[in-house]
Scaffold this motif. Structure first.
Motif, PDB file in Angstrom:
ATOM      1  N   ALA A 191       0.839  -1.205   0.000  1.00  0.00           N
ATOM      2  CA  ALA A 191       0.000   0.000   0.000  1.00  0.00           C
ATOM      3  C   ALA A 191       0.875   1.257   0.000  1.00  0.00           C
ATOM      4  CB  ALA A 191      -0.922   0.001   1.210  1.00  0.00           C
ATOM      5  N   GLU A 192       0.259   2.377  -0.279  1.00  0.00           N
ATOM      6  CA  GLU A 192       0.988   3.642  -0.328  1.00  0.00           C
ATOM      7  C   GLU A 192       0.745   4.528   0.896  1.00  0.00           C
ATOM      8  OE1 GLU A 192       0.525   5.715  -4.010  1.00  0.00           O
ATOM      9  OE2 GLU A 192       0.680   3.871  -5.172  1.00  0.00           O
ATOM     10  N   GLU A 193      -0.343   4.295   1.618  1.00  0.00           N
ATOM     11  CA  GLU A 193      -0.679   5.136   2.765  1.00  0.00           C
ATOM     12  C   GLU A 193      -0.032   4.584   4.040  1.00  0.00           C
ATOM     13  OE1 GLU A 193      -4.567   7.203   4.817  1.00  0.00           O
ATOM     14  OE2 GLU A 193      -4.828   5.874   3.124  1.00  0.00           O
ATOM     15  N   TRP A 194       0.738   5.441   4.713  1.00  0.00           N
ATOM     16  CA  TRP A 194       1.443   5.060   5.935  1.00  0.00           C
ATOM     17  C   TRP A 194       0.721   5.607   7.152  1.00  0.00           C
ATOM     18  CZ3 TRP A 194       5.628   1.841   5.972  1.00  0.00           C
ATOM     19  CH2 TRP A 194       6.195   1.559   4.730  1.00  0.00           C
ATOM     20  N   TYR A 195       0.826   4.867   8.284  1.00  0.00           N
ATOM     21  CA  TYR A 195       0.186   5.253   9.535  1.00  0.00           C
ATOM     22  C   TYR A 195       1.232   5.300  10.642  1.00  0.00           C
ATOM     23  CZ  TYR A 195      -3.610   3.388   6.703  1.00  0.00           C
ATOM     24  OH  TYR A 195      -4.472   3.113   5.671  1.00  0.00           O
ATOM     25  N   LYS A 196       1.114   6.299  11.518  1.00  0.00           N
ATOM     26  CA  LYS A 196       2.045   6.408  12.645  1.00  0.00           C
ATOM     27  C   LYS A 196       1.765   5.300  13.657  1.00  0.00           C
ATOM     28  CE  LYS A 196       3.841  10.643  13.638  1.00  0.00           C
ATOM     29  NZ  LYS A 196       3.869  11.869  14.432  1.00  0.00           N
TER      30      LYS A 196
END
Length: 83
Positions: A48-53
């Protein structure tokens, strides 16, 4: 800024993020460390391209050379392929 990445499988409880809560399954860990030793830790679903902290994943290292051992240790703790 140095970046390190590792693929891992989260266990049944997943990992907690600040952005979307718990995520599970095949994930990727990304740690970023700037020259001053500030570390940011992010996770995403594999591919995926969306990163989460990662909740609680930001820290300050006294020596930026400790980034790689910190990353390896965190990847080992988070990787729970059997549960």
């Amino acid at each position: 800024m140095e970046e390190l990445r590792t693929l891992f499988k989260a266990g049944p409880g997943g990992v907690m993020t600040d952005d979307v809560g718990v995520i599970t399954g095949d994930l990727e860990l990304l740690t970023r460390c700037d020259p001053a030793g500030e570390v940011t830790t992010l996770v995403t679903y594999e591919g995926a391209e969306e990163w989460y902290k990662l909740t609680g994943g930001s820290t300050h290292l006294h020596d930026a050379k400790d980034h790689e051992p910190l990353h390896r240790t965190l990847a080992a703790v988070l990787n729970r392929p059997i549960g």
